[in-house]
Design an enzyme around this catalytic site. Structure first.
Site: not given
Length: 379
Positions: A8, A10, A130
Site C-alpha cells: 500500500d 498511504d 495500514d
C-alpha cells in the site's frame, strides 16, 4: 515462482494526511520513518517482486482531480527509484467505497494475473498496509499480511468477511520498517514432526520464533508442566500430543517425546546462519540452575543434579537425566546442566526454565550477521 510484496502507499510508504486522508499536494507529502533505508535493503537483498496497490477514492473526480495527485505520486516513485527501489507494477483504484468495484481493495480485480500458480508463489507473498482491508486483501490473495497498524479499526467499515478470518492471515503487526525488514529476511522457523512406534504416537509442532503459546498433552501432568516452561520461557510455540504406553511405565513416553523434540529443533534451525549458537543461569528460591547449550552438531550431556525423591508429581526423577540425553541425541547439541538446592520441585523446574532461556538465547538470530558461527565452516 516469484514471491510478491503487495505494498500500500498511504500509511505504509508515506504518512497518510490526517484530516482528509488525501495526498493531493506536495506540501502534504511526508515519508514513513525509516522506509527508504529498509525498503532499499528489501529490494537489494531479498527475492521479492515489488508491487504498489493503492485505493485513491474518487481520483479523477471533482473531489480529487488527477492534476493534484500525480505530482506527489511521481515524486514518491522517483524518490524510491533513486534508492534502488523499483516497483514492477503500480495499481491504482480510483473508485469510491460505495461503488463496490471489483478493482478496489480488498477485492482482487486489479491483481488477477498474480493467481497464475506457475509464475507466482502467493502462499509465501505478503500484503503490507495500514488498513484492515489490506489484510483482507492478503486473505483474498491467499497471501499473508504485514499490518502497519496505527489504528486497527481503519477501514473496518469496508471489510467483507469475518474479522477473525482476516486476523488469522496477519503474520506480523509492526509500524517499524526495521522490524518488517528483519521479519522478511529471517525465514520462518516452523516445523512439525510425527513419530509413531509400537510404544508411542507423537505429534509435535514447533515455532522457534513464537510467543510462548503452548498446547501440550503427554498424559503426564508434571511432564506437561515442564514442557510448558520450554515454550513460555523460551518464547517458542509448542504443540505436543503424545499417546504412550503409560500402562507399562513413563519411560517410552518421556524418552520418545524428547528425541522427537530434539530432532525438531535440529530441523527448525535449518542452516543455522545468524544464530547465537550458545546459550543460562537461573535462580529459583533455594535453587540455582545452570544450563549451557551449544548447537554445534554434536550430541553430549554433562549432568550434575541429584534428586532424593523417587517421583515429582507423576514423573520419575530417574528420567530427568534421560530426557535431556534424548534431547541432545535428537538435536545434535551439547548440554551442560547443573542444579543445587533443597526443594526437589524447584530444582527440576529451575532446570527446565534455564533450559528454555538457554534455547531462546542460542536460537536467536541477527539479520545483520547472517553467517555461520563456526570457524570450521559447518555445524
Amino acid at each position: 515462482m516469484k514471491k510478491v510484496l503487495f505494498i500500500d502507499r498511504d500509511g505504509t510508504l508515506v504518512l497518510e494526511p490526517p484530516v482528509d486522508y488525501q495526498l493531493d499536494s506536495l506540501e502534504k507529502l511526508e515519508y514513513y520513518p525509516k522506509v527508504f533505508q529498509y525498503m532499499a535493503k528489501i529490494a537489494s537483498e531479498l527475492d521479492y517482486e515489488l508491487v504498489m496497490v493503492t485505493n485513491q477514492d474518487g481520483l479523477g473526480t471533482d473531489s480529487f482531480p488527477e492534476d493534484t495527485f500525480w505530482p506527489a505520486q511521481n515524486k514518491v516513485m522517483t524518490a524510491f527509484e533513486k534508492e534502488g527501489v523499483v516497483f514492477s507494477d503500480v495499481f491504482i483504484d480510483k473508485t469510491f467505497p460505495h461503488e463496490n468495484a471489483e478493482t478496489r481493495k480488498p477485492r482482487t480485480g486489479l491483481l488477477t494475473k498474480y493467481f497464475d500458480q506457475e509464475k507466482y508463489d502467493l502462499a509465501n507473498s505478503f500484503v503490507l498496509g495500514d488498513r484492515i482491508t489490506d489484510m483482507e486483501l492478503a486473505k483474498n490473495l491467499g497471501a499473508k499480511g504485514i499490518f502497519l497498524s496505527e489504528d486497527p479499526e481503519l477501514g473496518a467499515d469496508e471489510i467483507e468477511t469475518s474479522k477473525q478470518a482476516i486476523l488469522d492471515c496477519i503474520a506480523l503487526t509492526s509500524t517499524d520498517w526495521e522490524a518488517i525488514y528483519e521479519f522478511l529476511k529471517l525465514e520462518d522457523r516452523v516445523q512439525e514432526i510425527t513419530r509413531n512406534t509400537n510404544e508411542t504416537k507423537i505429534y509435535i509442532k514447533l515455532n522457534l520464533d513464537g510467543s510462548g503459546k503452548n498446547d501440550i498433552d503427554t498424559g503426564l501432568s508434571f511432564f506437561d508442566h515442564m514442557l510448558d516452561q520450554i515454550g513460555r520461557h523460551g518464547a517458542m510455540d509448542l504443540t505436543i500430543k503424545v499417546e504412550g504406553d503409560l500402562e507399562v511405565d513413563e519411560h517410552h513416553t518421556i524418552e520418545d517425546t524428547m528425541i522427537a523434540l530434539g530432532e525438531l529443533f535440529n530441523k527448525a534451525l535449518g542452516n543455522k546462519l545468524g544464530i547465537e549458537r550458545y546459550g543460562f543461569c537461573l535462580p529459583m528460591d533455594d535453587c540455582l540452575a545452570q544450563v549451557a547449550v551449544d548447537f554445534g552438531g554434536r550430541n553430549w550431556l554433562e549432568w550434575e543434579a541429584d534428586f532424593k525423591r523417587e517421583k515429582i508429581g507423576d514423573m520419575p526423577t530417574e528420567m530427568f537425566f534421560h530426557l535431556f540425553k534424548s534431547f541432545t541425541d535428537g538435536a545434535k547439541c551439547n548440554l551442560n546442566i547443573k542444579a543445587e538446592g533443597t526443594n526437589e520441585h524447584h530444582k527440576i523446574e529451575g532446570i527446565f526454565k534455564a533450559f528454555a532461556k538457554a534455547m531462546k538465547m542460542a536460537v536467536k538470530r541477527d539479520s545483520n550477521k547472517m553467517f555461520l558461527p563456526s570457524t570450521k565452516g559447518m555445524l
